[in-house]
Structure formats: C-alpha cells, structure tokens
Design a protein around this motif. Structure first.
Motif, PDB file in Angstrom:
ATOM      1  N   THR A   1      36.287  25.471 -26.648  1.00 55.98           N
ATOM      2  CA  THR A   1      36.542  26.609 -26.258  1.00 55.98           C
ATOM      3  C   THR A   1      35.455  27.752 -26.177  1.00 55.98           C
ATOM      4  N   GLU A   2      34.852  27.974 -27.346  1.00 55.90           N
ATOM      5  CA  GLU A   2      33.719  28.708 -27.336  1.00 55.90           C
ATOM      6  C   GLU A   2      32.761  28.712 -26.497  1.00 55.90           C
ATOM      7  N   ASP A   3      32.241  27.585 -26.017  1.00 54.72           N
ATOM      8  CA  ASP A   3      31.229  27.210 -25.328  1.00 54.72           C
ATOM      9  C   ASP A   3      31.485  27.785 -23.914  1.00 54.72           C
ATOM     10  N   LEU A   4      32.740  27.477 -23.636  1.00 54.88           N
ATOM     11  CA  LEU A   4      33.431  27.725 -22.281  1.00 54.88           C
ATOM     12  C   LEU A   4      33.708  29.193 -22.177  1.00 54.88           C
ATOM     13  N   VAL A   5      34.167  30.038 -23.118  1.00 52.43           N
ATOM     14  CA  VAL A   5      34.211  31.461 -23.169  1.00 52.43           C
ATOM     15  C   VAL A   5      32.846  32.285 -22.958  1.00 52.43           C
ATOM     16  N   ASN A   6      31.681  31.532 -23.749  1.00 56.50           N
ATOM     17  CA  ASN A   6      30.527  32.200 -23.617  1.00 56.50           C
ATOM     18  C   ASN A   6      29.934  31.916 -22.230  1.00 56.50           C
ATOM     19  N   LEU A   7      30.156  31.057 -21.578  1.00 57.26           N
ATOM     20  CA  LEU A   7      29.696  30.446 -20.229  1.00 57.26           C
ATOM     21  C   LEU A   7      30.507  31.607 -19.504  1.00 57.26           C
ATOM     22  N   CYS A   8      31.518  31.998 -19.353  1.00 52.89           N
ATOM     23  CA  CYS A   8      32.386  32.796 -18.716  1.00 52.89           C
ATOM     24  C   CYS A   8      31.875  34.210 -18.911  1.00 52.89           C
ATOM     25  N   ASP A   9      31.601  34.615 -20.265  1.00 50.82           N
ATOM     26  CA  ASP A   9      31.021  35.926 -20.445  1.00 50.82           C
ATOM     27  C   ASP A   9      29.733  36.134 -19.824  1.00 50.82           C
ATOM     28  N   GLU A  10      29.045  35.173 -19.900  1.00 54.02           N
ATOM     29  CA  GLU A  10      27.463  35.333 -19.422  1.00 54.02           C
ATOM     30  C   GLU A  10      27.386  35.190 -18.059  1.00 54.02           C
ATOM     31  N   MET A  11      28.798  34.668 -17.445  1.00 50.04           N
ATOM     32  CA  MET A  11      28.493  34.750 -15.774  1.00 50.04           C
ATOM     33  C   MET A  11      29.262  35.913 -15.490  1.00 50.04           C
ATOM     34  N   GLY A  12      30.325  36.507 -16.226  1.00 49.45           N
ATOM     35  CA  GLY A  12      31.095  37.465 -15.581  1.00 49.45           C
ATOM     36  C   GLY A  12      32.400  37.231 -15.346  1.00 49.45           C
ATOM     37  N   ILE A  13      32.820  35.907 -15.797  1.00 48.92           N
ATOM     38  CA  ILE A  13      34.333  35.628 -15.394  1.00 48.92           C
ATOM     39  C   ILE A  13      35.272  36.016 -16.685  1.00 48.92           C
TER      40      ILE A  13
ATOM     41  N   LEU B   1      35.400  36.481 -28.076  1.00 50.97           N
ATOM     42  CA  LEU B   1      34.321  35.382 -28.550  1.00 50.97           C
ATOM     43  C   LEU B   1      34.197  35.594 -29.920  1.00 50.97           C
ATOM     44  N   VAL B   2      33.888  36.709 -30.387  1.00 51.65           N
ATOM     45  CA  VAL B   2      33.641  36.778 -31.861  1.00 51.65           C
ATOM     46  C   VAL B   2      34.698  36.294 -32.924  1.00 51.65           C
ATOM     47  N   LYS B   3      36.079  36.476 -32.499  1.00 52.15           N
ATOM     48  CA  LYS B   3      36.938  35.987 -33.313  1.00 52.15           C
ATOM     49  C   LYS B   3      37.021  34.194 -33.272  1.00 52.15           C
ATOM     50  N   LEU B   4      36.609  33.882 -31.867  1.00 53.18           N
ATOM     51  CA  LEU B   4      36.645  32.319 -31.925  1.00 53.18           C
ATOM     52  C   LEU B   4      35.634  31.743 -32.524  1.00 53.18           C
ATOM     53  N   LEU B   5      34.235  32.674 -32.733  1.00 52.97           N
ATOM     54  CA  LEU B   5      33.264  31.970 -33.655  1.00 52.97           C
ATOM     55  C   LEU B   5      33.690  31.832 -34.901  1.00 52.97           C
ATOM     56  N   GLU B   6      34.122  32.933 -35.190  1.00 57.34           N
ATOM     57  CA  GLU B   6      34.635  32.945 -36.861  1.00 57.34           C
ATOM     58  C   GLU B   6      35.521  31.551 -37.097  1.00 57.34           C
TER      59      GLU B   6
ATOM     60  N   GLY C   1      30.830  21.686 -30.964  1.00 59.27           N
ATOM     61  CA  GLY C   1      30.575  22.709 -30.238  1.00 59.27           C
ATOM     62  C   GLY C   1      29.178  23.242 -30.679  1.00 59.27           C
ATOM     63  N   GLN C   2      28.496  23.819 -29.549  1.00 62.65           N
ATOM     64  CA  GLN C   2      27.136  24.278 -29.531  1.00 62.65           C
ATOM     65  C   GLN C   2      27.075  25.681 -29.901  1.00 62.65           C
ATOM     66  N   LEU C   3      27.690  26.882 -29.617  1.00 58.11           N
ATOM     67  CA  LEU C   3      27.653  28.048 -29.629  1.00 58.11           C
ATOM     68  C   LEU C   3      27.737  28.575 -31.152  1.00 58.11           C
ATOM     69  N   ALA C   4      28.578  27.701 -31.929  1.00 57.64           N
ATOM     70  CA  ALA C   4      28.816  28.210 -33.368  1.00 57.64           C
ATOM     71  C   ALA C   4      27.405  27.907 -34.132  1.00 57.64           C
ATOM     72  N   LYS C   5      26.649  26.686 -33.603  1.00 55.08           N
ATOM     73  CA  LYS C   5      25.110  26.661 -34.191  1.00 55.08           C
ATOM     74  C   LYS C   5      24.036  27.555 -33.724  1.00 55.08           C
TER      75      LYS C   5
ATOM     76  N   GLY D   1      24.741  30.507 -31.911  1.00 57.28           N
ATOM     77  CA  GLY D   1      24.915  32.007 -31.564  1.00 57.28           C
ATOM     78  C   GLY D   1      24.975  32.515 -30.397  1.00 57.28           C
ATOM     79  N   ARG D   2      25.435  33.650 -30.106  1.00 59.04           N
ATOM     80  CA  ARG D   2      25.356  34.179 -28.626  1.00 59.04           C
ATOM     81  C   ARG D   2      23.942  34.710 -28.150  1.00 59.04           C
ATOM     82  N   ASN D   3      23.894  34.796 -26.972  1.00 55.65           N
ATOM     83  CA  ASN D   3      22.649  35.283 -26.375  1.00 55.65           C
ATOM     84  C   ASN D   3      22.149  36.544 -27.123  1.00 55.65           C
ATOM     85  N   CYS D   4      23.307  37.478 -27.343  1.00 55.99           N
ATOM     86  CA  CYS D   4      22.887  38.878 -27.784  1.00 55.99           C
ATOM     87  C   CYS D   4      22.722  38.834 -29.048  1.00 55.99           C
ATOM     88  N   ASP D   5      22.762  37.764 -29.767  1.00 59.00           N
ATOM     89  CA  ASP D   5      22.466  37.710 -31.344  1.00 59.00           C
ATOM     90  C   ASP D   5      21.112  37.284 -31.723  1.00 59.00           C
TER      91      ASP D   5
END
Lengths: 317, 317
Positions: free
Chosen positions: B257-269, B275-280, B295-299, B301-305
């Motif tokens: 889920t968080e990898d998918l939401v990150n993809l959407c956030d980065e692409m503007g979908i 996403l911050v809550k999801l990562l927690e 999941g990859q993003l939890a390891k 972090g987001r691009n903005c981190d």
C-alpha cells in the motif's frame, strides 16, 4: 498503454552491471576467480554488454580493487562489450591498460552528491572527462557518460531537469558517444521518466541512451516500461537485484536482471537473454555473498513453472 | 505514456486488504485487539474501503478465526466500507451478523485452483453465490465477486481470457455489484492487464471494477499503472506488502500500500491517503508479526526525506 505495443518488436538491450554496481557494496570479499567466473557465465547468457568492474581508488571501493586482474582474467566473448567504470583519468589509464572496451565516466547532476561521491565539484569532474577524451582519442575505446542522481538526490532532493539536459549536452560536446541517466537512489517515477527520456531522445538516438534504475522504492520496472514507451531501448540491471544505497538499509538495489527479462519475455519484448541460465546464476548468489538477494523471480519461478496440485491451499485470493 | 497523464486528475481508490489477505497466512497469531487496533488506525489514514477479515472455516484459515469479534470490535468510521471475504453461504450469514458492509465472494477462474482452494467445483461455487444473493436481497449489504487466478494459475498455467470474461458476465447476471480480477500468484504482465481491463470495462464501469495484484514476480506496480492507463481506478493493496503465496517462499505478497501511495503521490494521482500515517503503521508491522515485510518505502523513506551529507558515499552510481 497501447502505444507500447506498436513497438513491441523493438528489442530491449540489457547491460548487466552486477559485477560492478552489485559487488561494489558487498561487505564480503568475492575472490577474483569468482568474479571472473561470474562475468564469463554472464557473457554466455546472451548479454551484449557487461559492466565488469571499476577502476576507482581501492580505498574508496575495496571490493573492486582487483579490477585489473578481473579484466585480464575474463574469457573475452566477441559479442560482448566489456565496460569499466572510471572516476578520473588515472582510472581511465588503468582501464585502457586492462583492455576495457568502453569506459563509463560518472558525474552527479547534484553538486552535493558529486562532492560526497567523487570528492570533487562537477566542474572538476568535467575537466577530468576532457583529459579522458584526449587519452582515448584514436583508439577503439568508446566512452559513455553517466549522469548520476539525474532523477533526484538523497541530499538535495529534486534535481532541475534543465540541469540534467545541460549535462547531457556537455557530455555530447565533449565527444562522449553514449549517455546514461541514472536514478542512483531510486527516486524516479514513471511520469518524470517519460518526460526526461523524451527530452534526452531529442538530443541522441535510442542506441546511445541508457537508463539506470534502482528499485529502492519499488518502482524500478514501472520506470523501465515508462522509458521503453517513451522510446528508450537500453537499460542497466543487476543479477539478483544486487546493489543498493547506503542510506536505505534493507531496501532493494538495482533493478533485477532476471525480473526484467521475465517481464520482457511475458510481454513479448525480445532481449536475446537466456532466462533459465540467469535463474541458475541468480540462485547461486546467496552462497557466493552470504545473504539473500532482492530479486523476486528466483524465489517465485517463471509463470511456466507450474506446481503440482496440493491437498489444500491456504491462499484464497 | 502520454495517455496516462491526460487522466491524472482521476483519483485512484485503494482498498486496504492487509487485515484479511495479509494476516491470513501469518504463522504468528495476532490478537483480536491488535487486529482491531490495526483496522481502526487504517480507517484513520484515509482509506474508503478496508477488507477487514474473512468468514472462512477456522480449520482452513486459523489466523482469521476471530472474524466475528474483529468486526464487532472495530470503531466504525462512516467514511469506510468494511468488507468481509466469504467462501460460501455459511460464511455470508456470519458476515452479515457481524455487520459487514460488503461481502467479497471468491471463485477461481481455474477449476483446479478452485478445487484446491475452496474444495469445490466452480459450478458449486456459483450455486453458493446464488444463495448469498438471496440471503442479502433487500438489505444494505453489497456484494463483490472476485475472479481469482484471473491472470494465470500456479497449477494450470495460462488462463483463457474468454473464460474470465464469461465469469464476469455470470457474476453480473447473478446481481453482484462489484467485480475484482485477482492475480492470485503474481503472474500478470502489463500487456495482458491492459487487454483484460479493457475487456472488463466494456462490461462494467470503473467504479465497479477492482484489480488485485500480487508482487510475486516484481511486476505489481507496473501492472497497476497499466490497469490505470486502461481506465481502472480501484486497486487492492496490503500494508507492508503483506500476504503471499505458499508456493513461493520468500517471494513478495500483495502489492504494498505505501509503495503504491508513494507512486501516486509522486505522479500526482490523488488517493486521499495519508502516507506519513501509513509509514508509521507499516514500520510497526515487524514487531507485530515477528519478521521483516516486503514493502520498500518503509525502508527507503520518501523522496522528500533527504539525508544529511556524509563524509563519503560508497555508491558511485
């Protein structure tokens, strides 16, 4: 998506980078003979390009300090271009002496990353590249220029796309024949990739452009497809998905070669690479390196590897 | 790829399935209170749909034997549709009694898989679905029908797409309001996905079609993008990339889920998910389950981190 399938007959070229980008961060020493054996096995699996090592300071990358011996030891396959990564003219001299077919020069689009990675400014890197161009002039050695952090920097964040394009222009003016755009820490997304590939292909042909993606945030293969649809045809990938980023412990590394070749096989995109051989090589990596590797296909098997029917399945969906 | 970005304003709906598809194969028992807490935290992260459990024989899926207590214990969020997976009319009765908003009925396109998974033929499954339609008629409970192994079967291999479409037609004729096409063991590829989604959307609207992808062979997010470009808007995903296939030890499970939401956030979908809550929540999973999750993003972090600049980086590219 339909746009993809009008060009499905266009082959996708995979440059295998595990011997360089994969092994460089491995904590366990891989013996020279094992490196040579890996490269020779890869060259028998159908790759036309293998990044076989780097000629960097042994203090910086001790895992690859035997680059000279590796290049001298491999059994040359005439169908394979053996590439060496070099950071400066001293490395280029060693690579040429070791009979590398192509030198891959690296500079980051991010000044901060270039200073941390190369211990010099981008301007200093470019001066060195000019010296390397002079060094190989008149020889058969070709030059490729990599723009690292082209899709984002772990220190600076977003990278200005105009700056990336200006570096591409500079590389071409210097006389470099090939350009690699590298997503060094896996920050790219497919929308951005389509846009940047489109701009790059206004400057050079698909035979001269390589995309180097990492799967750090799980988007590696989605980015490959976006680049392919935008016209790119050459991609770096690492057996087993080796490689990685020192800032994301546990995160995936380079896109995984066998996962990429499986994607191509399933979609009907020709690669010329023998997936069965690749899987054998990938499944030998944990014993060589002492740890599991991120690639998925080696664990899951191909679609055509059907399973015997069990008494009961606990998966439901 | 340009076709994608004409429709970027179209929101992507994520149905969170970790409490069902994720937990069902976990060997460690997760206490009822912990399941309830997870679902309640997810319902506060912006999901409009959560598959919160299943009403299957406790002998078949012991990990979810407390479905009744879980559904009674959760704090109902009026913005969330709580879905229960049911295999038969007995399960449907329990789910209705537990106040599930929607029942998800499952049958495999593969006869072999349905017999192994459900211990009955597809024809017997469909008779049961008819009984469930009668059971909920006149109530507020809605029904979704999942076609498992719609993109391939681990026992039979390729699945005839006409058969999948015939099942979709049968589901709609039975009166099921929603349809899920499930890639149960991660065999789908983007080309196939675009084709099948196109055919499905000739039969039902994007509000009624859900895609359920597994990342078994690393193609999960590439398949999401192919489906999205083909017009699909609803996707199942599991926090942490939980779930999996009993035939591929070590392989990834559901798309994360968080990898998918990150993809959407980065692409503007837009997804509406925090996403911050999801990562927690994702980063708490290893302690809950006793193992790392895919999941990859939890390891990473987001691009903005962004990271502090170190003295030296050993990544090079």
């Amino acid at each position: 998506m339909n746009a993809t399938f009008n060009v499905l007959q266009d082959a996708l070229i995979v440059q295998e980078v595990a011997p360089r980008d994969g092994l460089q961060i491995e904590p366990t020493w891989v013996d020279t003979v094992d490196k040579i054996a890996l490269i020779d096995q890869l060259s028998g699996a159908g790759f036309s390009r293998i990044e076989a090592g780097s000629f960097v300071s042994p203090k910086a990358i001790p895992a690859l300090r035997d680059g000279d011996a590796v290049f001298h030891g491999i059994r040359r396959n005439r169908d394979v271009i053996y590439v060496a990564l070099v950071p400066n003219v001293k490395g280029a001299e060693r690579a040429v002496a070791a009979l590398a077919d192509e030198l891959n020069l690296v500079m980051s689009a991010s000044q901060t990353h270039n200073r941390a990675n190369m211990r010099m400014s981008c301007e200093q890197s470019l001066v060195g590249f000019g010296d390397i161009v002079s060094l190989v002039r008149g020889s058969h050695v070709s030059l490729n220029g990599t723009v690292a952090t082209a899709f984002g920097c772990p220190f600076e964040g977003a990278i200005d796309e105009d700056r990336v394009m200006a570096i591409v222009d500079t590389y071409l003016e210097l006389g470099l024949q090939g350009i690699t755009l590298a997503d060094t820490t896996g920050m790219a997304n497919p929308r951005q990739v389509a846009r940047i590939v489109g701009r790059a292909l206004e400057r050079l042909g698909p035979d001269a452009l390589t995309l180097h993606f990492h799967n750090t945030r799980g988007l590696g293969l989605a980015n490959v497809l976006a680049a392919y649809e935008a016209g790119a045809r050459r991609f770096d990938a690492a057996l087993g998905g080796l490689g990685g980023c020192p800032f994301a412990p546990g995160a995936s590394g380079n896109i995984c070669t066998e996962d990429l070749v499986n994607l191509c096989d399933e979609m009907g995109i020709p690669t010329g690479i023998d997936l069965v051989k690749l899987l054998e090589l990938s499944r030998a990596l944990p014993a060589l390196l002492g740890h599991e590797v991120p690639g998925q296909l080696a664990k899951a098997g191909r679609n055509c590897d059907v399973h015997p029917v069990p008494d009961y399945v606990r998966s439901i969906v």
